[in-house]
Design a protein around this motif. Structure first.
Motif, PDB file in Angstrom:
ATOM      1  N   LEU A 264       0.858  -1.200   0.000  1.00  0.00           N
ATOM      2  CA  LEU A 264       0.000   0.000   0.000  1.00  0.00           C
ATOM      3  C   LEU A 264       0.891   1.245   0.000  1.00  0.00           C
ATOM      4  O   LEU A 264       1.795   1.366   0.831  1.00  0.00           O
ATOM      5  CB  LEU A 264      -0.873   0.028   1.258  1.00  0.00           C
ATOM      6  CG  LEU A 264      -1.862  -1.136   1.424  1.00  0.00           C
ATOM      7  CD1 LEU A 264      -2.613  -0.973   2.752  1.00  0.00           C
ATOM      8  CD2 LEU A 264      -2.830  -1.199   0.251  1.00  0.00           C
ATOM      9  N   LYS A 265       0.597   2.151  -0.928  1.00  0.00           N
ATOM     10  CA  LYS A 265       1.267   3.453  -0.883  1.00  0.00           C
ATOM     11  C   LYS A 265       0.586   4.241   0.256  1.00  0.00           C
ATOM     12  O   LYS A 265      -0.516   3.894   0.691  1.00  0.00           O
ATOM     13  CB  LYS A 265       1.092   4.184  -2.217  1.00  0.00           C
ATOM     14  CG  LYS A 265       1.732   3.483  -3.430  1.00  0.00           C
ATOM     15  CD  LYS A 265       1.710   4.436  -4.647  1.00  0.00           C
ATOM     16  CE  LYS A 265       2.076   3.703  -5.921  1.00  0.00           C
ATOM     17  NZ  LYS A 265       0.970   2.743  -6.321  1.00  0.00           N
ATOM     18  N   PRO A 266       1.233   5.319   0.727  1.00  0.00           N
ATOM     19  CA  PRO A 266       0.588   6.132   1.771  1.00  0.00           C
ATOM     20  C   PRO A 266      -0.848   6.511   1.359  1.00  0.00           C
ATOM     21  O   PRO A 266      -1.084   6.920   0.223  1.00  0.00           O
ATOM     22  CB  PRO A 266       1.488   7.374   1.852  1.00  0.00           C
ATOM     23  CG  PRO A 266       2.832   6.875   1.426  1.00  0.00           C
ATOM     24  CD  PRO A 266       2.568   5.830   0.367  1.00  0.00           C
ATOM     25  N   GLY A 267      -1.780   6.276   2.273  1.00  0.00           N
ATOM     26  CA  GLY A 267      -3.183   6.639   2.027  1.00  0.00           C
ATOM     27  C   GLY A 267      -3.989   5.541   1.343  1.00  0.00           C
ATOM     28  O   GLY A 267      -5.213   5.534   1.365  1.00  0.00           O
ATOM     29  N   GLU A 268      -3.288   4.565   0.735  1.00  0.00           N
ATOM     30  CA  GLU A 268      -4.033   3.481   0.058  1.00  0.00           C
ATOM     31  C   GLU A 268      -4.586   2.488   1.087  1.00  0.00           C
ATOM     32  O   GLU A 268      -4.073   2.409   2.210  1.00  0.00           O
ATOM     33  CB  GLU A 268      -3.094   2.715  -0.892  1.00  0.00           C
ATOM     34  CG  GLU A 268      -2.888   3.400  -2.225  1.00  0.00           C
ATOM     35  CD  GLU A 268      -2.131   2.486  -3.208  1.00  0.00           C
ATOM     36  OE1 GLU A 268      -2.352   2.641  -4.412  1.00  0.00           O
ATOM     37  OE2 GLU A 268      -1.329   1.629  -2.738  1.00  0.00           O
ATOM     38  N   GLU A 269      -5.615   1.736   0.686  1.00  0.00           N
ATOM     39  CA  GLU A 269      -6.114   0.725   1.623  1.00  0.00           C
ATOM     40  C   GLU A 269      -6.481  -0.556   0.890  1.00  0.00           C
ATOM     41  O   GLU A 269      -6.633  -0.575  -0.327  1.00  0.00           O
ATOM     42  CB  GLU A 269      -7.313   1.250   2.399  1.00  0.00           C
ATOM     43  CG  GLU A 269      -8.520   1.559   1.562  1.00  0.00           C
ATOM     44  CD  GLU A 269      -9.638   2.125   2.449  1.00  0.00           C
ATOM     45  OE1 GLU A 269     -10.686   1.484   2.511  1.00  0.00           O
ATOM     46  OE2 GLU A 269      -9.437   3.190   3.064  1.00  0.00           O
ATOM     47  N   TRP A 270      -6.555  -1.630   1.674  1.00  0.00           N
ATOM     48  CA  TRP A 270      -6.903  -2.966   1.169  1.00  0.00           C
ATOM     49  C   TRP A 270      -8.030  -3.499   2.048  1.00  0.00           C
ATOM     50  O   TRP A 270      -8.040  -3.235   3.267  1.00  0.00           O
ATOM     51  CB  TRP A 270      -5.681  -3.889   1.275  1.00  0.00           C
ATOM     52  CG  TRP A 270      -5.969  -5.353   1.123  1.00  0.00           C
ATOM     53  CD1 TRP A 270      -6.047  -6.073  -0.043  1.00  0.00           C
ATOM     54  CD2 TRP A 270      -6.231  -6.288   2.201  1.00  0.00           C
ATOM     55  NE1 TRP A 270      -6.342  -7.390   0.228  1.00  0.00           N
ATOM     56  CE2 TRP A 270      -6.457  -7.546   1.599  1.00  0.00           C
ATOM     57  CE3 TRP A 270      -6.301  -6.173   3.581  1.00  0.00           C
ATOM     58  CZ2 TRP A 270      -6.726  -8.695   2.331  1.00  0.00           C
ATOM     59  CZ3 TRP A 270      -6.578  -7.318   4.332  1.00  0.00           C
ATOM     60  CH2 TRP A 270      -6.789  -8.560   3.707  1.00  0.00           C
TER      61      TRP A 270
END
Ligand code: TA6
Length: 287
Positions: A264-270
């Motif tokens: 995950l890049k900063p701010g991304e979510e799974w």
């Protein structure tokens, strides 16, 4: 409440009488019963209810690492940490098929990081067990992880169990340094220790318990891999929290993401989602 082996847990019950019990230690589902009160998850008779060790059975959460392939303890730290019920959970994907009984567990942020991982355990009106985990990277640098719902299914006799949906898939064999093989069988059956990570699996897998005329259907999203594990006799004898003969009454079939960890890049979510149903069946079907 604390009235179960002295550990803090939450009991979910739906109007039809199905129930799920979740330990705040590890956010681990430790019981899931159908509306006839039958226990559907395996728990070892020798399970140790002593933090930080994960109780042997139910659904331990392996995060942010699976197995010992990395710098953390085996299967990561999530299952060994204390969780808290969150009365005001961050938004999670809408859960269409869920009845009223719903509890959101929030993994208490640990000192070394401020990320948080809301985790939802739900018991649908149908009695299905639904687990939804979300990981959001609120740090300033990329974050990679593996994940597995390490699901111990209760079966009557492992030699009468078949798993459908894994045919022709490649798998990594944990018994052979995770070497890659291809499944040849028309359905997976068990005659010896099995410890495999099936790759790019379909989103519905059927585990048939022939003797009990019961099929577990596992549906998943965001979890491309399926771990299948039965320790068989020799490995069982080497585990203090596992009875010598108990391998006959369980099989682990875990929705997971292992071969290609999530980054995950900063701010991304799974988001990962697992829904298990236990249906009476005299036939096999995965749809
Ligand atoms: O299911 C795969 C696996 O990694 C097995 O190799 C076995 O170690 C199992 O998980 C249980 O791990 P645990 O740390 O809970 O004893």
């Amino acid at each position: 409440s604390k009235d179960w082996n002295g550990i803090d847990h939450v009991l979910l019950r739906n109007p039809q009488g199905a129930s799920a019990r979740i330990s705040l230690h590890g956010g681990q589902v430790i019981s899931w019963k159908n509306d006839q009160g039958e226990e559907l998850l395996f728990t070892s008779s020798k399970a140790i209810f002593k933090p930080p060790k994960a109780m042997r059975g139910g659904v331990p959460i392996c995060f942010p690492q699976f197995g010992n392939a990395g710098s953390l303890e085996q299967h990561g730290f999530a299952r060994n940490k204390l969780w808290a019920v969150d009365d005001d959970p961050p938004p999670l994907p809408p859960n269409d098929s869920v009845g009223k009984s719903l509890v959101d567990l929030l993994l208490k942020p640990s000192e070394e990081d401020l990320k948080f991982w809301p985790h939802r355990v739900s018991l649908a009106a149908s009695g299905n067990l639904i687990l939804i985990s979300r990981v959001r990277n609120i740090n300033g640098k990329p974050f990679s992880f593996s994940f597995a719902y390490h699901t111990y299914l209760s079966v009557s006799d492992i030699s009468e169990v078949r798993i459908e949906g894994l045919e022709t898939l490649d798998y990594l064999d944990n018994l052979h340094q995770r070497e890659r093989f291809t499944e040849q069988g028309d359905a997976l059956t068990f005659e010896t220790e099995v410890d495999r990570i099936y790759l790019n699996s379909p989103n519905a897998i059927a585990v048939l318990d022939h003797e009990r005329k019961r099929t577990y259907v596992i549906r998943k999203e965001g979890l491309p891999d399926i771990v299948v594990w039965n320790p068989w006799e020799k490995k069982s004898k080497s585990m203090v929290d596992f009875g010598d003969e108990e391998y006959k009454q369980m099989v682990c079939v875990d929705g997971a993401v292992i071969e290609k960890p999530i980054t995950l890049k900063p701010g991304e979510e799974w988001t990962g989602r697992l829904e298990i149903s236990a249906v009476p069946s005299s036939f096999c079907s995965e749809n």
